[in-house]
Scaffold this motif. Structure first.
Motif, mmCIF file in Angstrom:
data_model
loop_
_atom_site.group_PDB
_atom_site.id
_atom_site.type_symbol
_atom_site.label_atom_id
_atom_site.label_comp_id
_atom_site.label_asym_id
_atom_site.label_seq_id
_atom_site.Cartn_x
_atom_site.Cartn_y
_atom_site.Cartn_z
ATOM 1 N N GLU A 1 0.827 -1.202 0.000
ATOM 2 C CA GLU A 1 0.000 0.000 0.000
ATOM 3 C C GLU A 1 0.867 1.259 0.000
ATOM 4 N N CYS B 1 -8.439 -13.323 -4.397
ATOM 5 C CA CYS B 1 -8.995 -12.428 -3.381
ATOM 6 C C CYS B 1 -8.149 -11.152 -3.247
ATOM 7 N N LEU B 2 -6.837 -11.323 -3.219
ATOM 8 C CA LEU B 2 -5.935 -10.163 -3.132
ATOM 9 C C LEU B 2 -6.047 -9.278 -4.377
ATOM 10 N N ASN C 1 -8.651 -9.018 -6.334
ATOM 11 C CA ASN C 1 -9.944 -8.337 -6.304
ATOM 12 C C ASN C 1 -9.891 -7.083 -5.425
ATOM 13 N N LYS C 2 -9.071 -7.140 -4.388
ATOM 14 C CA LYS C 2 -8.959 -6.002 -3.475
ATOM 15 C C LYS C 2 -8.069 -4.898 -4.037
ATOM 16 N N TYR C 3 -6.959 -5.281 -4.673
ATOM 17 C CA TYR C 3 -5.965 -4.282 -5.098
ATOM 18 C C TYR C 3 -5.843 -4.119 -6.611
#
Length: 261
Positions: free
Chosen positions: A63, A100-101, A103-105
């Motif tokens: 991030e 999943c990762l 989809n988030k980033y």
């Protein structure tokens, strides 16, 4: 001219050269587009097989990486095109966690690569490119160099066929990374039918490939990761190649000949 595979000061196994140092070297080398593709966080529950646990950065660092690059992009706007990207490690058995990762980033990523650095054998994971010693261990474990190539190519096929969601990279990284130690473990891979299957798969899915030259700088490799028989296959199937220096320091940015791409 574009360099589509560059690391950053956030890389745990690279230099601490700043973004500015990479970019200024790129500008001096007449590169007009650069993609920073730092190693994406490893999926939840996966234990890094690297002895130093330095294969990738964690989520907090990722991030920070994205936030800093956004500032850098603004500073260099109109001078050089900078893409925020990542090098995604395909890890067999962790497809849903990777998805999943992503989809988030994934919305933050502008140019990314899907690579295989780790292979699975008998429920244990091994780094294919960590060191001569680790590669030797894998050869001894599987029984031959050919079987190591087969395992790596099988994993590559799985990565290409994997469902990682809408943010799955469309560029396949250093296809022949398994040749990093070919000077110690020579192998004529032109007889390996897996490779043409891989190239056909890439063509079917309209993916592109990372024309990665970092092997030229490796003492036990001394070749691009797309060269020889593989290069001929890529050209035969008319697959787009995107140049990638895979630089882990600013020193190697711009130090190449793009005549083959």
């Amino acid at each position: 001219m574009k360099d589509g595979h560059v690391h950053s000061p956030y890389c745990l196994h690279g230099s601490k050269d700043s973004f500015q140092m990479y970019i200024e070297k790129a500008i001096a080398s007449e590169i007009d587009e650069i993609s920073f593709t730092e190693h994406f966080p490893l999926p939840k529950g996966f234990v890094d097989p690297s002895p130093k646990n330095d294969s990738s950065i964690d989520i907090e660092s990722f991030e920070k990486y994205v936030n800093e690059l956004n500032i850098v992009k603004t500073f260099y706007a109109g001078v050089i095109k900078i893409n925020i990207g990542a090098e995604i490690d395909y890890i067999e058995g962790y497809e849903e966690e990777i998805k999943c990762l992503l989809n988030k980033y994934g919305k933050t990523l502008e140019d990314s690569i899907l690579s295989v650095h780790m292979v699975k054998y008998e429920d244990k994971y091994y780094c294919i490119d960590y060191s001569r010693e680790s590669f030797t261990e894998l050869v001894e474990l599987l029984g031959s160099v050919e079987k190591v190539y087969d395992l790596y190519y099988d994993t590559l096929k799985k990565s290409i066929n994997s469902d990682l969601g809408e943010y799955k990279p469309k560029r396949i990284g250093h296809i022949n990374l398994v040749r990093k130690y070919n000077k110690i473990f020579p192998y004529d891979y032109s007889n390996n039918k897996n490779l043409e299957e891989i190239v056909k798969l890439i063509k079917e899915k309209n993916y592109e490939v990372d024309y990665n030259i970092s092997g030229l700088y490796k003492e036990d490799c001394k070749e691009e990761y797309i060269s020889g028989y593989l290069y001929d296959l890529i050209k035969k199937y008319d697959i787009p190649m995107v140049f990638g220096s895979d630089s882990h320091s600013c020193e190697t940015v711009g130090e190449y000949n793009l005549s083959k791409v």
